[in-house]
Each structure stands twice: as structure tokens, then as C-alpha cells.
Design a protein around this motif. Structure first.
Motif, short mmCIF file in Angstrom:
data_model
loop_
_atom_site.label_atom_id
_atom_site.label_comp_id
_atom_site.label_asym_id
_atom_site.label_seq_id
_atom_site.Cartn_x
_atom_site.Cartn_y
_atom_site.Cartn_z
N GLY A 68 0.80 -1.21 0.00
CA GLY A 68 0.00 0.00 0.00
C GLY A 68 0.84 1.26 0.00
O GLY A 68 2.01 1.26 -0.39
N SER A 69 0.25 2.35 0.46
CA SER A 69 0.91 3.65 0.50
C SER A 69 1.42 3.96 1.91
O SER A 69 0.91 3.43 2.90
CB SER A 69 -0.07 4.74 0.06
OG SER A 69 -0.48 4.55 -1.28
N PHE A 70 2.46 4.80 1.96
CA PHE A 70 3.08 5.20 3.23
C PHE A 70 3.59 3.98 3.99
O PHE A 70 3.35 3.81 5.19
CB PHE A 70 2.09 6.02 4.09
CG PHE A 70 1.52 7.20 3.36
CD1 PHE A 70 2.27 8.35 3.18
CD2 PHE A 70 0.25 7.14 2.82
CE1 PHE A 70 1.75 9.42 2.47
CE2 PHE A 70 -0.28 8.22 2.12
CZ PHE A 70 0.48 9.37 1.95
N VAL A 71 4.31 3.13 3.26
CA VAL A 71 4.86 1.89 3.80
C VAL A 71 6.38 2.00 3.83
O VAL A 71 6.99 2.55 2.91
CB VAL A 71 4.43 0.68 2.95
CG1 VAL A 71 5.20 -0.58 3.35
CG2 VAL A 71 2.93 0.45 3.09
N HIS A 72 6.99 1.48 4.89
CA HIS A 72 8.45 1.40 4.98
C HIS A 72 8.86 -0.03 5.22
O HIS A 72 8.41 -0.67 6.18
CB HIS A 72 8.96 2.27 6.13
CG HIS A 72 10.44 2.21 6.31
ND1 HIS A 72 11.04 2.23 7.54
CD2 HIS A 72 11.45 2.13 5.40
CE1 HIS A 72 12.35 2.17 7.40
NE2 HIS A 72 12.63 2.09 6.10
N LEU A 73 9.72 -0.54 4.34
CA LEU A 73 10.34 -1.86 4.50
C LEU A 73 11.80 -1.60 4.84
O LEU A 73 12.58 -1.16 3.99
CB LEU A 73 10.20 -2.69 3.22
CG LEU A 73 8.78 -2.83 2.65
CD1 LEU A 73 8.78 -3.73 1.41
CD2 LEU A 73 7.80 -3.34 3.69
N ALA A 74 12.18 -1.88 6.08
CA ALA A 74 13.51 -1.50 6.57
C ALA A 74 14.57 -2.51 6.14
O ALA A 74 14.28 -3.65 5.74
CB ALA A 74 13.48 -1.36 8.08
N VAL A 91 2.05 0.97 7.03
CA VAL A 91 2.69 -0.16 7.70
C VAL A 91 4.20 0.07 7.74
O VAL A 91 4.80 0.57 6.79
CB VAL A 91 2.37 -1.48 6.96
CG1 VAL A 91 3.30 -2.61 7.42
CG2 VAL A 91 0.92 -1.88 7.19
N SER A 92 4.82 -0.32 8.84
CA SER A 92 6.27 -0.30 8.95
C SER A 92 6.77 -1.69 9.35
O SER A 92 6.30 -2.26 10.34
CB SER A 92 6.71 0.73 10.00
OG SER A 92 8.12 0.77 10.10
N VAL A 93 7.69 -2.21 8.56
CA VAL A 93 8.32 -3.50 8.85
C VAL A 93 9.78 -3.22 9.18
O VAL A 93 10.54 -2.74 8.35
CB VAL A 93 8.21 -4.47 7.66
CG1 VAL A 93 8.89 -5.80 8.00
CG2 VAL A 93 6.74 -4.71 7.30
N ALA A 134 -0.28 -1.33 10.93
CA ALA A 134 0.45 -2.34 11.71
C ALA A 134 1.94 -2.03 11.74
O ALA A 134 2.49 -1.38 10.84
CB ALA A 134 0.20 -3.73 11.14
N LEU A 135 2.59 -2.53 12.76
CA LEU A 135 4.03 -2.35 12.95
C LEU A 135 4.64 -3.70 13.31
O LEU A 135 4.19 -4.37 14.24
CB LEU A 135 4.28 -1.34 14.08
CG LEU A 135 5.71 -1.21 14.60
CD1 LEU A 135 6.64 -0.70 13.51
CD2 LEU A 135 5.75 -0.27 15.81
N VAL A 136 5.67 -4.10 12.56
CA VAL A 136 6.37 -5.36 12.82
C VAL A 136 7.77 -5.00 13.32
O VAL A 136 8.55 -4.35 12.60
CB VAL A 136 6.45 -6.24 11.56
CG1 VAL A 136 7.17 -7.55 11.88
CG2 VAL A 136 5.05 -6.52 11.02
N GLY A 151 -3.69 -2.01 12.87
CA GLY A 151 -3.13 -1.33 14.02
C GLY A 151 -2.40 -2.20 15.03
O GLY A 151 -1.96 -1.68 16.05
N CYS A 152 -2.24 -3.47 14.77
CA CYS A 152 -1.53 -4.29 15.75
C CYS A 152 -0.03 -4.01 15.66
O CYS A 152 0.49 -3.55 14.64
CB CYS A 152 -1.83 -5.77 15.58
SG CYS A 152 -0.93 -6.58 14.26
N ALA A 153 0.68 -4.27 16.74
CA ALA A 153 2.13 -4.05 16.80
C ALA A 153 2.79 -5.33 17.31
O ALA A 153 2.36 -5.89 18.32
CB ALA A 153 2.46 -2.88 17.70
N ILE A 154 3.82 -5.77 16.59
CA ILE A 154 4.54 -6.99 16.93
C ILE A 154 5.90 -6.60 17.48
O ILE A 154 6.69 -5.93 16.81
CB ILE A 154 4.71 -7.90 15.70
CG1 ILE A 154 3.36 -8.15 15.02
CG2 ILE A 154 5.38 -9.21 16.10
CD1 ILE A 154 2.32 -8.81 15.89
#
Length: 212
Positions: A68-74, A91-93, A134-136, A151-154
Motif C-alpha cells: 500500500g501507500s506510506f509503507v516502509h520496509l527497513a 505499515v512499517s516493517v 500495523a508495525l512489525v 493497528g496491531c504491533a509486533i
């Protein structure tokens, strides 16, 4: 960092040259993909607006891959298995996280590893779905067939082997619910962002066309 101690510049894949390089199924505006990211089967991958994919991300397109949009894959995060992967907006991974959409047969029913052709190898390809907001955390592992609710956070170093409820913070091996995650401020910030960055028709306005 190169030999001169300078960080490499990101590739803006929303420009024509970047789009040709990766040949994505679809790509939005303001997408930055660093030059050392490794992307396999880009023709099945769709990417929204304002996405950043860091160096050393390993992203393998599968049955379907939608980001999707406004996503960061670190950096050093991996997305493997060649199943169906859906990553919703905001989402941020984090670095080192592993998201799997498929798995080999651990029971001894077949050979394993991508160097073995079918029918000698029989991987199971399913899905992973990461909900909006969500945040991983760093070095977390998400097993195939798992949905992370909105909205869950891992937490870092967690192992997720079952669905996670919306707006809940999880941690541990295996991951278990720890406490509720606040949502009101996140929803308000999304509303403000959409007011600032989208036009009257609800379309994202890229940085190059925004007023000073």
C-alpha cells in the motif's frame, strides 16, 4: 556506505528510469527504492504512493504482492514464500523482520529447498496479510497463513504463528497479546495527512507538485 564513506542514494522508482529497471505491475508516486534492495519477480508486485524500500531488503513476488501507500520496509527485512502478500497503508516493517507466505514440508514428505524441482519438492504456498497501521518489530518472524489485524504491533524478536487482533500489542515466542494499542491519535494524524497531501478528488499529490 561506499568506499568513500558516503551513503548510496535511493532510486526513485516512480520516475521513468526506475520503473523500467524494476518493471513493476503498478507503482505510485514518491517511491524510493535503495540501490541494494533485491527484488524478485517485480512484474507481480504493485506498490502505492510514498513507499520506502531500504538497502538489503529481499522482496520476492509471489501469487500476488500488494504494497500500500506510506509503507516502509527497513533494511534486511525479507518477504519470502511466493504466496500472496498484502501490506496495507501506513505499515512499517522493521530491520531484520521475516514475513513468510510459503513453507517447505518439515514432516519428511518431500525434499526441501528451492534448488529441488517439483514434484520432488512440495512447498505449501499460502498468504500473509499485514493490516493498515500495523508495525512489525525488528527481527520478528511472521509465519505463513497469518493475518496481522489493523493497528496491531509486533514486538522485536517475536514469533507470530497465528492471527493477531486489531489494535493489540504482541510479543514473545510464540507471540501473545500484551496490551491494547492506542488508536485515536493515529486516526487523527491520518485525517490530517490526507487533508494535507491529497486533492479534492482523494488523489495523492506528489512532492514535485506541492506548493512551497
Amino acid at each position: 556506505m561506499n568506499g568513500d564513506g558516503i551513503l548510496p542514494r535511493p532510486v526513485d522508482a516512480s520516475r521513468e528510469t526506475g520503473a523500467r529497471r524494476f518493471a513493476f505491475r503498478a507503482i505510485g508516486e514518491d517511491v524510493q527504492i535503495y540501490s541494494r534492495a533485491h527484488i524478485v519477480s517485480p512484474e507481480v508486485i504493485s506498490i502505492g504512493d510514498s513507499v520506502i524500500i531500504d538497502d538489503f531488503v529481499f522482496l520476492v513476488g509471489g501469487v500476488e504482492t500488494r504494497i500500500g501507500s506510506f509503507v516502509h520496509l527497513a533494511s534486511f527485512s525479507s518477504f519470502l514464500g511466493r504466496g500472496r502478500l498484502v501490506i496495507e497503508d501506513f505499515v512499517s516493517v522493521s530491520s531484520g523482520a521475516r514475513i513468510y507466505t510459503g513453507i517447505d514440508d518439515f514432516s519428511g514428505g518431500s525434499l526441501v529447498g528451492p534448488g529441488v524441482p517439483e514434484p520432488f519438492r512440495k512447498p505449501t504456498r499460502t498468504f500473509a496479510h499485514i493490516g493498515k497501521f500495523a508495525l512489525v518489530g525488528a527481527n520478528a518472524v511472521v509465519f505463513p497463513g497469518v493475518t496481522l489485524g489493523e493497528g496491531c504491533a509486533i514486538g522485536a524478536l517475536s514469533l507470530v504463528n497465528r492471527d493477531c487482533e486489531p489494535w493489540t500489542i504482541y510479543g514473545g515466542v510464540p507471540a501473545r497479546p500484551l496490551k491494547e494499542r492506542k488508536r485515536d491519535r493515529i486516526h487523527e494524524l491520518e485525517r490530517q495527512l490526507r487533508h494535507a497531501l491529497f486533492d479534492a478528488q482523494g488523489r495523492y499529490v506528489p512532492r514535485s507538485r506541492r506548493g512551497a
